[in-house]
Motif scaffolding. Structure first.
Motif, mmCIF file in Angstrom:
data_model
loop_
_atom_site.group_PDB
_atom_site.id
_atom_site.type_symbol
_atom_site.label_atom_id
_atom_site.label_comp_id
_atom_site.label_asym_id
_atom_site.label_seq_id
_atom_site.Cartn_x
_atom_site.Cartn_y
_atom_site.Cartn_z
ATOM 1 N N ALA A 112 0.856 -1.186 0.000
ATOM 2 C CA ALA A 112 0.000 0.000 0.000
ATOM 3 C C ALA A 112 0.892 1.237 0.000
ATOM 4 C CB ALA A 112 -0.923 0.020 1.218
ATOM 5 N N GLY A 113 0.388 2.294 -0.589
ATOM 6 C CA GLY A 113 1.106 3.562 -0.596
ATOM 7 C C GLY A 113 1.115 4.255 -1.944
ATOM 8 N N GLY A 152 -0.218 7.929 6.991
ATOM 9 C CA GLY A 152 -1.172 6.959 6.467
ATOM 10 C C GLY A 152 -0.706 5.531 6.671
ATOM 11 N N LEU A 153 0.571 5.295 6.407
ATOM 12 C CA LEU A 153 1.130 3.966 6.628
ATOM 13 C C LEU A 153 1.139 3.603 8.101
ATOM 14 C CD1 LEU A 153 4.149 4.182 4.163
ATOM 15 C CD2 LEU A 153 2.154 2.710 3.883
ATOM 16 N N SER A 154 1.535 4.554 8.939
ATOM 17 C CA SER A 154 1.594 4.296 10.377
ATOM 18 C C SER A 154 0.223 3.923 10.926
ATOM 19 C CB SER A 154 2.141 5.522 11.107
ATOM 20 O OG SER A 154 2.154 5.325 12.499
ATOM 21 N N SER A 155 -0.801 4.649 10.484
ATOM 22 C CA SER A 155 -2.156 4.360 10.947
ATOM 23 C C SER A 155 -2.600 2.973 10.484
ATOM 24 C CB SER A 155 -3.112 5.424 10.420
ATOM 25 O OG SER A 155 -4.441 5.143 10.776
ATOM 26 N N LEU A 156 -2.329 2.651 9.225
ATOM 27 C CA LEU A 156 -2.701 1.333 8.710
ATOM 28 C C LEU A 156 -1.992 0.230 9.471
ATOM 29 C CD1 LEU A 156 -3.927 -0.674 6.698
ATOM 30 C CD2 LEU A 156 -2.018 -0.142 5.142
ATOM 31 N N TYR A 157 -0.697 0.369 9.665
ATOM 32 C CA TYR A 157 0.066 -0.682 10.331
ATOM 33 C C TYR A 157 -0.381 -0.850 11.778
ATOM 34 C CZ TYR A 157 3.252 -0.229 6.308
ATOM 35 O OH TYR A 157 3.798 -0.185 5.048
ATOM 36 N N SER A 158 -0.716 0.239 12.440
ATOM 37 C CA SER A 158 -1.228 0.151 13.805
ATOM 38 C C SER A 158 -2.545 -0.613 13.848
ATOM 39 C CB SER A 158 -1.415 1.557 14.373
ATOM 40 O OG SER A 158 -1.966 1.511 15.668
ATOM 41 N N SER A 159 -3.397 -0.365 12.854
ATOM 42 C CA SER A 159 -4.684 -1.058 12.803
ATOM 43 C C SER A 159 -4.498 -2.544 12.516
ATOM 44 C CB SER A 159 -5.578 -0.430 11.732
ATOM 45 O OG SER A 159 -5.883 0.914 12.053
ATOM 46 N N ILE A 160 -3.548 -2.880 11.651
ATOM 47 C CA ILE A 160 -3.266 -4.289 11.377
ATOM 48 C C ILE A 160 -2.812 -4.989 12.656
ATOM 49 C CG2 ILE A 160 -1.697 -5.877 10.179
ATOM 50 C CD1 ILE A 160 -1.740 -3.902 7.809
ATOM 51 N N HIS A 161 -1.914 -4.348 13.385
ATOM 52 C CA HIS A 161 -1.422 -4.952 14.630
ATOM 53 C C HIS A 161 -2.548 -5.127 15.647
ATOM 54 C CE1 HIS A 161 1.269 -6.062 17.855
ATOM 55 N NE2 HIS A 161 0.730 -5.101 18.602
ATOM 56 N N SER A 162 -3.442 -4.158 15.719
ATOM 57 C CA SER A 162 -4.552 -4.254 16.668
ATOM 58 C C SER A 162 -5.482 -5.410 16.328
ATOM 59 C CB SER A 162 -5.352 -2.945 16.677
ATOM 60 O OG SER A 162 -4.565 -1.881 17.169
ATOM 61 N N ASN A 204 9.894 3.361 -1.379
ATOM 62 C CA ASN A 204 10.307 2.161 -0.654
ATOM 63 C C ASN A 204 10.995 2.500 0.652
ATOM 64 O OD1 ASN A 204 9.309 0.212 -2.465
ATOM 65 N ND2 ASN A 204 11.099 0.426 -3.778
ATOM 66 N N GLY A 205 11.765 3.575 0.672
ATOM 67 C CA GLY A 205 12.403 3.992 1.908
ATOM 68 C C GLY A 205 11.399 4.403 2.978
ATOM 69 N N VAL A 206 10.378 5.135 2.574
ATOM 70 C CA VAL A 206 9.324 5.546 3.515
ATOM 71 C C VAL A 206 8.582 4.325 4.046
ATOM 72 C CG1 VAL A 206 7.138 6.792 3.713
ATOM 73 C CG2 VAL A 206 9.065 7.845 2.516
ATOM 74 N N ILE A 207 8.222 3.420 3.144
ATOM 75 C CA ILE A 207 7.505 2.218 3.555
ATOM 76 C C ILE A 207 8.354 1.377 4.500
ATOM 77 C CG2 ILE A 207 6.522 0.037 2.736
ATOM 78 C CD1 ILE A 207 5.732 1.525 0.154
ATOM 79 N N ALA A 208 9.634 1.212 4.171
ATOM 80 C CA ALA A 208 10.524 0.401 5.004
ATOM 81 C C ALA A 208 10.649 0.978 6.412
ATOM 82 C CB ALA A 208 11.905 0.295 4.356
ATOM 83 N N LYS A 209 10.758 2.294 6.515
ATOM 84 C CA LYS A 209 10.885 2.915 7.839
ATOM 85 C C LYS A 209 9.621 2.728 8.669
ATOM 86 C CE LYS A 209 11.942 7.156 10.333
ATOM 87 N NZ LYS A 209 10.869 6.898 11.331
ATOM 88 N N GLN A 210 8.471 2.951 8.050
ATOM 89 C CA GLN A 210 7.223 2.801 8.793
ATOM 90 C C GLN A 210 6.988 1.343 9.182
ATOM 91 O OE1 GLN A 210 5.393 5.320 9.989
ATOM 92 N NE2 GLN A 210 6.998 6.622 9.108
ATOM 93 N N ALA A 211 7.364 0.425 8.309
ATOM 94 C CA ALA A 211 7.238 -0.997 8.647
ATOM 95 C C ALA A 211 8.125 -1.342 9.834
ATOM 96 C CB ALA A 211 7.600 -1.862 7.440
ATOM 97 N N ALA A 212 9.356 -0.863 9.813
ATOM 98 C CA ALA A 212 10.267 -1.133 10.925
ATOM 99 C C ALA A 212 9.744 -0.528 12.220
ATOM 100 C CB ALA A 212 11.651 -0.589 10.602
ATOM 101 N N ASP A 213 9.224 0.685 12.145
ATOM 102 C CA ASP A 213 8.682 1.341 13.345
ATOM 103 C C ASP A 213 7.511 0.548 13.926
ATOM 104 O OD1 ASP A 213 10.531 3.343 13.039
ATOM 105 O OD2 ASP A 213 9.111 4.846 12.273
ATOM 106 N N ALA A 214 6.775 -0.144 13.060
ATOM 107 C CA ALA A 214 5.630 -0.937 13.517
ATOM 108 C C ALA A 214 6.033 -2.334 13.988
ATOM 109 C CB ALA A 214 4.608 -1.062 12.396
ATOM 110 N N GLY A 215 7.302 -2.675 13.801
ATOM 111 C CA GLY A 215 7.749 -4.021 14.149
ATOM 112 C C GLY A 215 7.429 -5.047 13.089
ATOM 113 N N PHE A 216 7.155 -4.587 11.864
ATOM 114 C CA PHE A 216 6.844 -5.474 10.757
ATOM 115 C C PHE A 216 8.115 -5.738 9.937
ATOM 116 C CE2 PHE A 216 2.193 -3.743 10.422
ATOM 117 C CZ PHE A 216 1.900 -4.336 11.638
#
Length: 267
Positions: A112-113, A152-162, A204-216
């Motif tokens: 996504a993105g 947007g990515l951070s919110s999505l990833y947080s919702s997936i984790h929840s 890809n850099g933005v996505i990778a950072k947000q994924a890492a921040d989410a623990g994904f």
């Protein structure tokens, strides 16, 4: 996702040698198969451009050649829910696809993105409006990548984790579109192609950072697609195509040879 609403791609090499050699899959594939797999995301996960669409998927165009379907066929998870959909944004994935997740979900994949930053319009401008308009459109998209996309990515990833707190979540990136100084003798200029590739790297850099921040887990597909970009002589991506929604999406070879190994190596 079509040419009007398409994502449509720095990157991290993750066990590419293992995937390329077709060696044994990680032990986690067994646990994922035991707990169930849910495939979320946009057209790069649904398989637009790969053909063989499931009859009940409508305009989402979920393909039996898409990497989620191929992985599920090879690993026989206890359940497989394929809800990725053409045109999806981070917000629409969150609002329409996450009901497929549960506390028992063991494995999730997501792309996504691209739709969030208007890359469909970017490519339309680049194809139809000349170099100056193309470069301006790319700059606008990169601005969105750096400003609004992270939230947007951070919110999505947080919702997936929840929704799936125990799941192993794999976030896949996007390929570079073009081989620079390649075989194309017409179409976009090298400056346009380079700008589009650079935008993919930023994305890809933005996505990778947000994924890492989410623990994904982030898995790049850039290395898998290297040598198979447009202008490479053996492209795994459609250029401008009929039907138009195929444009700038992976062919079946891009799903099986690009996305599937990138996913399989970390699933």
């Amino acid at each position: 996702m079509s040419v009007r609403r398409f994502w449509a791609s720095a990157s991290t090499l993750i066990l590419a040698a293992t995937a390329a050699l077709g060696l044994a899959q990680p032990a986690s594939a067994t646990s994922a198969a035991a707990g169930g797999y849910v495939a979320l995301g946009d057209s790069y996960s649904s398989g637009v451009g790969a053909g063989s669409y499931l009859s009940d998927s409508g305009d989402c165009r979920r393909s039996t050649n898409a990497y989620p379907y191929l992985w599920a066929a090879a690993n026989s998870p206890s359940s497989f829910t394929f809800v990725a959909c053409s045109g999806a944004t981070t917000s629409s994935v969150a609002s329409t696809q996450l009901s497929a997740l549960s506390a028992s979900t063991a494995l999730v994949s997501v792309t996504a993105g691209g739709n969030d930053v208007g890359f469909a319009d970017v490519m339309q401008d680049c194809v139809l409006s000349g170099e100056s308009a193309c470069l301006a459109a790319v700059d606008t998209a990169v601005g969105k990548m750096n400003s609004s996309l992270p939230s947007g990515l951070s919110s999505l990833y947080s919702s997936i984790h929840s929704k799936a707190p125990q799941a192993h979540v794999v976030v896949l990136g996007y390929p570079r579109f073009y081989k620079i100084s390649g075989s194309c003798i017409a179409g976009l200029s090298e400056a346009e192609r380079s700008a589009i590739n650079n935008a993919s790297d930023v994305m890809n850099g933005v996505i990778a950072k947000q994924a890492a921040d989410a623990g994904f887990t982030f898995s790049s597909v850039v290395d898998e697609f290297t040598g198979h970009e447009l202008c490479s002589g053996d492209p795994w991506l459609h250029s401008v195509s009929i039907p138009v929604y195929n444009s700038y999406h992976p062919k079946a070879e891009g799903q099986s040879g690009g996305y599937l190994p990138a996913f399989r190596s970390v699933a």
